[in-house]
Design a protein around this motif. Structure first.
Motif, PDB file in Angstrom:
ATOM      1  N   PHE A  16       0.829  -1.207   0.000  1.00  0.00           N
ATOM      2  CA  PHE A  16       0.000   0.000   0.000  1.00  0.00           C
ATOM      3  C   PHE A  16       0.864   1.257   0.000  1.00  0.00           C
ATOM      4  O   PHE A  16       0.534   2.248  -0.668  1.00  0.00           O
ATOM      5  CB  PHE A  16      -0.962   0.016   1.189  1.00  0.00           C
ATOM      6  N   ALA A  17       1.967   1.224   0.717  1.00  0.00           N
ATOM      7  CA  ALA A  17       2.874   2.377   0.740  1.00  0.00           C
ATOM      8  C   ALA A  17       3.446   2.627  -0.652  1.00  0.00           C
ATOM      9  O   ALA A  17       3.558   3.780  -1.093  1.00  0.00           O
ATOM     10  CB  ALA A  17       3.996   2.152   1.753  1.00  0.00           C
ATOM     11  N   THR A  18       3.789   1.560  -1.357  1.00  0.00           N
ATOM     12  CA  THR A  18       4.304   1.680  -2.717  1.00  0.00           C
ATOM     13  C   THR A  18       3.245   2.276  -3.647  1.00  0.00           C
ATOM     14  O   THR A  18       3.537   3.179  -4.447  1.00  0.00           O
ATOM     15  CB  THR A  18       4.764   0.308  -3.249  1.00  0.00           C
ATOM     16  N   LEU A  19       2.020   1.796  -3.528  1.00  0.00           N
ATOM     17  CA  LEU A  19       0.935   2.338  -4.354  1.00  0.00           C
ATOM     18  C   LEU A  19       0.705   3.817  -4.061  1.00  0.00           C
ATOM     19  O   LEU A  19       0.497   4.616  -4.984  1.00  0.00           O
ATOM     20  CB  LEU A  19      -0.351   1.550  -4.118  1.00  0.00           C
ATOM     21  N   ALA A  20       0.741   4.186  -2.791  1.00  0.00           N
ATOM     22  CA  ALA A  20       0.537   5.584  -2.413  1.00  0.00           C
ATOM     23  C   ALA A  20       1.650   6.459  -2.977  1.00  0.00           C
ATOM     24  O   ALA A  20       1.390   7.562  -3.482  1.00  0.00           O
ATOM     25  CB  ALA A  20       0.474   5.717  -0.891  1.00  0.00           C
ATOM     26  N   GLU A  21       2.882   5.975  -2.910  1.00  0.00           N
ATOM     27  CA  GLU A  21       4.013   6.738  -3.451  1.00  0.00           C
ATOM     28  C   GLU A  21       3.893   6.896  -4.965  1.00  0.00           C
ATOM     29  O   GLU A  21       4.136   7.971  -5.515  1.00  0.00           O
ATOM     30  CB  GLU A  21       5.337   6.060  -3.086  1.00  0.00           C
ATOM     31  N   ARG A  22       3.495   5.848  -5.653  1.00  0.00           N
ATOM     32  CA  ARG A  22       3.288   5.937  -7.106  1.00  0.00           C
ATOM     33  C   ARG A  22       2.207   6.952  -7.437  1.00  0.00           C
ATOM     34  O   ARG A  22       2.316   7.714  -8.404  1.00  0.00           O
ATOM     35  CB  ARG A  22       2.901   4.580  -7.675  1.00  0.00           C
ATOM     36  N   HIS A  23       1.148   6.963  -6.642  1.00  0.00           N
ATOM     37  CA  HIS A  23       0.058   7.919  -6.869  1.00  0.00           C
ATOM     38  C   HIS A  23       0.548   9.348  -6.671  1.00  0.00           C
ATOM     39  O   HIS A  23       0.250  10.237  -7.494  1.00  0.00           O
ATOM     40  CB  HIS A  23      -1.111   7.607  -5.933  1.00  0.00           C
ATOM     41  N   ARG A  24       1.304   9.577  -5.584  1.00  0.00           N
ATOM     42  CA  ARG A  24       1.829  10.925  -5.334  1.00  0.00           C
ATOM     43  C   ARG A  24       2.742  11.369  -6.480  1.00  0.00           C
ATOM     44  O   ARG A  24       2.665  12.517  -6.930  1.00  0.00           O
ATOM     45  CB  ARG A  24       2.602  10.963  -4.010  1.00  0.00           C
ATOM     46  N   THR A  25       3.578  10.466  -6.960  1.00  0.00           N
ATOM     47  CA  THR A  25       4.478  10.787  -8.068  1.00  0.00           C
ATOM     48  C   THR A  25       3.683  11.130  -9.325  1.00  0.00           C
ATOM     49  O   THR A  25       3.979  12.113 -10.021  1.00  0.00           O
ATOM     50  CB  THR A  25       5.428   9.614  -8.345  1.00  0.00           C
ATOM     51  N   SER A  26       2.659  10.341  -9.609  1.00  0.00           N
ATOM     52  CA  SER A  26       1.824  10.575 -10.779  1.00  0.00           C
ATOM     53  C   SER A  26       1.120  11.930 -10.680  1.00  0.00           C
ATOM     54  O   SER A  26       1.058  12.689 -11.664  1.00  0.00           O
ATOM     55  CB  SER A  26       0.794   9.454 -10.909  1.00  0.00           C
ATOM     56  N   GLU A  27       0.589  12.234  -9.509  1.00  0.00           N
ATOM     57  CA  GLU A  27      -0.092  13.517  -9.308  1.00  0.00           C
ATOM     58  C   GLU A  27       0.883  14.681  -9.491  1.00  0.00           C
ATOM     59  O   GLU A  27       0.538  15.684 -10.113  1.00  0.00           O
ATOM     60  CB  GLU A  27      -0.713  13.579  -7.913  1.00  0.00           C
ATOM     61  N   ALA A  28       2.090  14.555  -8.971  1.00  0.00           N
ATOM     62  CA  ALA A  28       3.086  15.618  -9.104  1.00  0.00           C
ATOM     63  C   ALA A  28       3.475  15.810 -10.565  1.00  0.00           C
ATOM     64  O   ALA A  28       3.632  16.952 -11.031  1.00  0.00           O
ATOM     65  CB  ALA A  28       4.317  15.294  -8.259  1.00  0.00           C
ATOM     66  N   GLN A  29       3.638  14.721 -11.303  1.00  0.00           N
ATOM     67  CA  GLN A  29       3.972  14.823 -12.729  1.00  0.00           C
ATOM     68  C   GLN A  29       2.851  15.492 -13.509  1.00  0.00           C
ATOM     69  O   GLN A  29       3.097  16.343 -14.373  1.00  0.00           O
ATOM     70  CB  GLN A  29       4.263  13.440 -13.307  1.00  0.00           C
ATOM     71  N   GLN A  30       1.626  15.118 -13.191  1.00  0.00           N
ATOM     72  CA  GLN A  30       0.474  15.710 -13.877  1.00  0.00           C
ATOM     73  C   GLN A  30       0.395  17.208 -13.575  1.00  0.00           C
ATOM     74  O   GLN A  30       0.147  18.020 -14.476  1.00  0.00           O
ATOM     75  CB  GLN A  30      -0.805  15.006 -13.441  1.00  0.00           C
ATOM     76  N   GLU A  31       0.612  17.575 -12.326  1.00  0.00           N
ATOM     77  CA  GLU A  31       0.583  18.982 -11.941  1.00  0.00           C
ATOM     78  C   GLU A  31       1.695  19.756 -12.647  1.00  0.00           C
ATOM     79  O   GLU A  31       1.480  20.877 -13.132  1.00  0.00           O
ATOM     80  CB  GLU A  31       0.741  19.108 -10.423  1.00  0.00           C
ATOM     81  N   SER A  32       2.860  19.144 -12.739  1.00  0.00           N
ATOM     82  CA  SER A  32       3.987  19.784 -13.413  1.00  0.00           C
ATOM     83  C   SER A  32       3.694  19.997 -14.898  1.00  0.00           C
ATOM     84  O   SER A  32       3.997  21.063 -15.450  1.00  0.00           O
ATOM     85  CB  SER A  32       5.238  18.922 -13.236  1.00  0.00           C
ATOM     86  N   ARG A  33       3.102  18.993 -15.539  1.00  0.00           N
ATOM     87  CA  ARG A  33       2.746  19.133 -16.958  1.00  0.00           C
ATOM     88  C   ARG A  33       1.716  20.253 -17.154  1.00  0.00           C
ATOM     89  O   ARG A  33       1.818  21.036 -18.102  1.00  0.00           O
ATOM     90  CB  ARG A  33       2.205  17.815 -17.501  1.00  0.00           C
ATOM     91  N   GLN A  34       0.730  20.319 -16.259  1.00  0.00           N
ATOM     92  CA  GLN A  34      -0.299  21.357 -16.370  1.00  0.00           C
ATOM     93  C   GLN A  34       0.312  22.744 -16.170  1.00  0.00           C
ATOM     94  O   GLN A  34      -0.018  23.686 -16.901  1.00  0.00           O
ATOM     95  CB  GLN A  34      -1.415  21.122 -15.345  1.00  0.00           C
ATOM     96  N   GLU A  35       1.217  22.855 -15.210  1.00  0.00           N
ATOM     97  CA  GLU A  35       1.875  24.134 -14.965  1.00  0.00           C
ATOM     98  C   GLU A  35       2.712  24.546 -16.173  1.00  0.00           C
ATOM     99  O   GLU A  35       2.692  25.712 -16.587  1.00  0.00           O
ATOM    100  CB  GLU A  35       2.767  24.031 -13.725  1.00  0.00           C
ATOM    101  N   GLN A  36       3.426  23.601 -16.764  1.00  0.00           N
ATOM    102  CA  GLN A  36       4.234  23.897 -17.953  1.00  0.00           C
ATOM    103  C   GLN A  36       3.346  24.330 -19.112  1.00  0.00           C
ATOM    104  O   GLN A  36       3.664  25.276 -19.842  1.00  0.00           O
ATOM    105  CB  GLN A  36       5.067  22.679 -18.360  1.00  0.00           C
ATOM    106  N   LYS A  37       2.210  23.671 -19.280  1.00  0.00           N
ATOM    107  CA  LYS A  37       1.277  24.021 -20.350  1.00  0.00           C
ATOM    108  C   LYS A  37       0.758  25.448 -20.153  1.00  0.00           C
ATOM    109  O   LYS A  37       0.692  26.238 -21.106  1.00  0.00           O
ATOM    110  CB  LYS A  37       0.108  23.037 -20.358  1.00  0.00           C
ATOM    111  N   THR A  38       0.426  25.787 -18.925  1.00  0.00           N
ATOM    112  CA  THR A  38      -0.071  27.131 -18.619  1.00  0.00           C
ATOM    113  C   THR A  38       1.003  28.169 -18.921  1.00  0.00           C
ATOM    114  O   THR A  38       0.719  29.218 -19.527  1.00  0.00           O
ATOM    115  CB  THR A  38      -0.498  27.216 -17.137  1.00  0.00           C
ATOM    116  N   GLN A  39       2.225  27.888 -18.528  1.00  0.00           N
ATOM    117  CA  GLN A  39       3.325  28.827 -18.796  1.00  0.00           C
ATOM    118  C   GLN A  39       3.575  28.968 -20.299  1.00  0.00           C
ATOM    119  O   GLN A  39       3.818  30.078 -20.784  1.00  0.00           O
ATOM    120  CB  GLN A  39       4.598  28.360 -18.092  1.00  0.00           C
ATOM    121  N   ASP A  40       3.515  27.864 -21.026  1.00  0.00           N
ATOM    122  CA  ASP A  40       3.711  27.906 -22.475  1.00  0.00           C
ATOM    123  C   ASP A  40       2.618  28.738 -23.147  1.00  0.00           C
ATOM    124  O   ASP A  40       2.894  29.530 -24.057  1.00  0.00           O
ATOM    125  CB  ASP A  40       3.734  26.496 -23.065  1.00  0.00           C
TER     126      ASP A  40
END
Length: 73
Positions: A36-60
């Motif tokens: 469960f800890a591994t799944l939670a960490e993967r989810h947090r990583t995925s959310e951070a990547q998605q947020e980063s992509r959205q932020e980059q898109k907004t800046q672009d």
């Protein structure tokens, strides 16, 4: 004395069995928790990547609008 010794050795054997069962259960629960800890960490990583992509898109998009405004002047 033989009867007392027999009861004592049975009690020790029973405790050893209970201890082994408890250890197996603990290992099983620990593995489950780690999964469960591994799944939670993967989810947090995925959310951070998605947020980063959205932020980059907004800046672009902002940079593109600024460039279009400067060229239109």
């Amino acid at each position: 004395m033989t009867r007392r010794s027999s009861c004592s050795s049975q009690a020790v054997a029973q405790q050893a069995t209970h201890t082994a069962a408890g250890q197996e259960d603990w290992h099983r629960q620990r593995s489950r928790l780690q999964a469960f800890a591994t799944l939670a960490e993967r989810h947090r990583t995925s959310e951070a990547q998605q947020e980063s992509r959205q932020e980059q898109k907004t800046q672009d998009e902002f940079a593109a609008r600024m460039r279009d405004d400067e060229q239109g002047r």
